[in-house]
Design a protein around this motif. Structure first.
Motif, PDB file in Angstrom:
ATOM      1  N   GLU A  13     -46.174  67.095  18.488  1.00 42.76           N
ATOM      2  CA  GLU A  13     -45.177  67.593  17.539  1.00 42.76           C
ATOM      3  C   GLU A  13     -44.194  66.495  17.141  1.00 42.76           C
ATOM      4  OE1 GLU A  13     -41.844  71.189  17.097  1.00 42.76           O
ATOM      5  OE2 GLU A  13     -43.058  71.009  18.921  1.00 42.76           O
ATOM      6  N   LEU A  68     -46.010  63.727  14.912  1.00 44.45           N
ATOM      7  CA  LEU A  68     -46.208  64.153  13.529  1.00 44.45           C
ATOM      8  C   LEU A  68     -44.869  64.213  12.790  1.00 44.45           C
ATOM      9  CD1 LEU A  68     -48.893  66.989  13.840  1.00 44.45           C
ATOM     10  CD2 LEU A  68     -49.218  64.516  13.609  1.00 44.45           C
ATOM     11  N   ASP A 108     -43.885  62.408   9.163  1.00 44.33           N
ATOM     12  CA  ASP A 108     -43.585  63.230   7.982  1.00 44.33           C
ATOM     13  C   ASP A 108     -42.706  62.530   6.939  1.00 44.33           C
ATOM     14  OD1 ASP A 108     -44.989  65.676   7.876  1.00 44.33           O
ATOM     15  OD2 ASP A 108     -43.775  66.490   9.506  1.00 44.33           O
ATOM     16  N   ALA A 147     -54.352  72.292  14.805  1.00 46.79           N
ATOM     17  CA  ALA A 147     -53.048  72.182  14.136  1.00 46.79           C
ATOM     18  C   ALA A 147     -52.903  70.816  13.477  1.00 46.79           C
ATOM     19  CB  ALA A 147     -51.926  72.418  15.147  1.00 46.79           C
ATOM     20  N   TRP A 192     -52.247  70.182   9.633  1.00 44.73           N
ATOM     21  CA  TRP A 192     -51.140  69.321   9.182  1.00 44.73           C
ATOM     22  C   TRP A 192     -51.645  68.275   8.182  1.00 44.73           C
ATOM     23  CZ3 TRP A 192     -50.393  64.020   9.892  1.00 44.73           C
ATOM     24  CH2 TRP A 192     -49.108  63.536   9.616  1.00 44.73           C
ATOM     25  N   ARG A 208     -52.373  70.015   4.871  1.00 46.50           N
ATOM     26  CA  ARG A 208     -51.135  70.428   4.186  1.00 46.50           C
ATOM     27  C   ARG A 208     -50.363  69.234   3.640  1.00 46.50           C
ATOM     28  NH1 ARG A 208     -46.088  70.658   6.127  1.00 46.50           N
ATOM     29  NH2 ARG A 208     -46.775  70.512   8.303  1.00 46.50           N
ATOM     30  N   ARG A 209     -50.237  68.173   4.440  1.00 47.86           N
ATOM     31  CA  ARG A 209     -49.473  67.004   3.999  1.00 47.86           C
ATOM     32  C   ARG A 209     -50.188  66.250   2.881  1.00 47.86           C
ATOM     33  NH1 ARG A 209     -45.324  66.752   3.452  1.00 47.86           N
ATOM     34  NH2 ARG A 209     -44.517  64.820   4.345  1.00 47.86           N
TER      35      ARG A 209
END
Length: 221
Positions: A16, A19, A23, A63, A67, A70-71
């Motif tokens: 977590e 990532l 971001d 996940a 991610w 989505r990114r």
């Protein structure tokens, strides 16, 4: 094609947090018109040579893939990077390419050095070239740069070759390995007449203990 290497560093097995550090960099690159961003090998977990990488990957790799999808969609960039993934009861080092339109392609690393065998197994056969929406892309991971079937593969029809690796900093890296890691990517480009992008990760850290490297000192990449 405008390409960026994303080197945010990693804290061992802090998916977590790792990532989260990536971001804002992706947001910045997407706003700056980058079309393809390459992440290092083991970007979600680091490469601490510990069995817990497999334990963490088992509960997070889906996940991580979500991610990436989505990114890619949010930033409008093609995203590529390597992570441990589980499929059919087996664990792989998977190098994936995610595209904003939802397409994805991947391959599995064809070799696994002894310490890394704690958390993935080598693929029996793995073509280093994948088909994507931006054309054929070559995907090469770390020790594969020592394997003739990979480095001598035909990349001439590729739009680009992507190379990623993560070097544990627990022990001094022999000069011959450093020379290979830094000399093979440009040699691939010259021999095949294609661009090559390399994204690496490394630094000072050590495992908290494994059958292979029973050390105790710890600090992040």
């Amino acid at each position: 094609m405008r390409v960026a290497a994303v080197q945010a560093g990693a804290v061992a097995c802090d998916v977590e947090g790792n990532l989260g550090r990536i971001d804002p960099l992706l947001d910045e690159l997407g706003a700056d018109g980058v079309e393809l961003a390459v992440l290092p090998e083991f970007f979600p977990t680091g490469n601490p040579l510990e069995e817990r990488v497999l334990e963490v990957a088992a509960s997070t790799f889906e996940a991580v893939e979500g991610w990436l999808a989505r990114r890619s969609r949010e930033t409008g960039m093609v995203l590529a990077g390597s992570y441990v993934a589980l499929e059919g009861g087996r664990a792989w080092n998977r190098f994936s390419v995610f595209e904003p339109e939802g397409r994805r392609a991947h391959r599995h690393k064809a070799s696994s050095p002894a310490p890394e065998a704690l958390y993935y197994e080598p693929a029996e056969s793995s073509d280093p070239v994948v088909e994507t929406g931006v054309g054929k892309v070559g995907l090469v991971m770390c020790i594969e740069m020592s394997e003739p079937e990979v480095v001598l593969a035909d990349f001439r029809d590729c739009a680009i070759v992507l190379v990623c690796f993560a070097i544990p900093g627990a022990l001094p890296i022999p000069g011959r390995i450093v020379r290979r890691l830094t000399s093979v990517p440009p040699a691939l480009g010259r021999r095949n007449g294609v661009p090559v992008a390399l994204c690496s990760m490394g630094g000072e850290f050590a495992t908290r203990g494994s059958p292979v490297l029973p050390m105790r000192r710890r600090c992040p990449y």
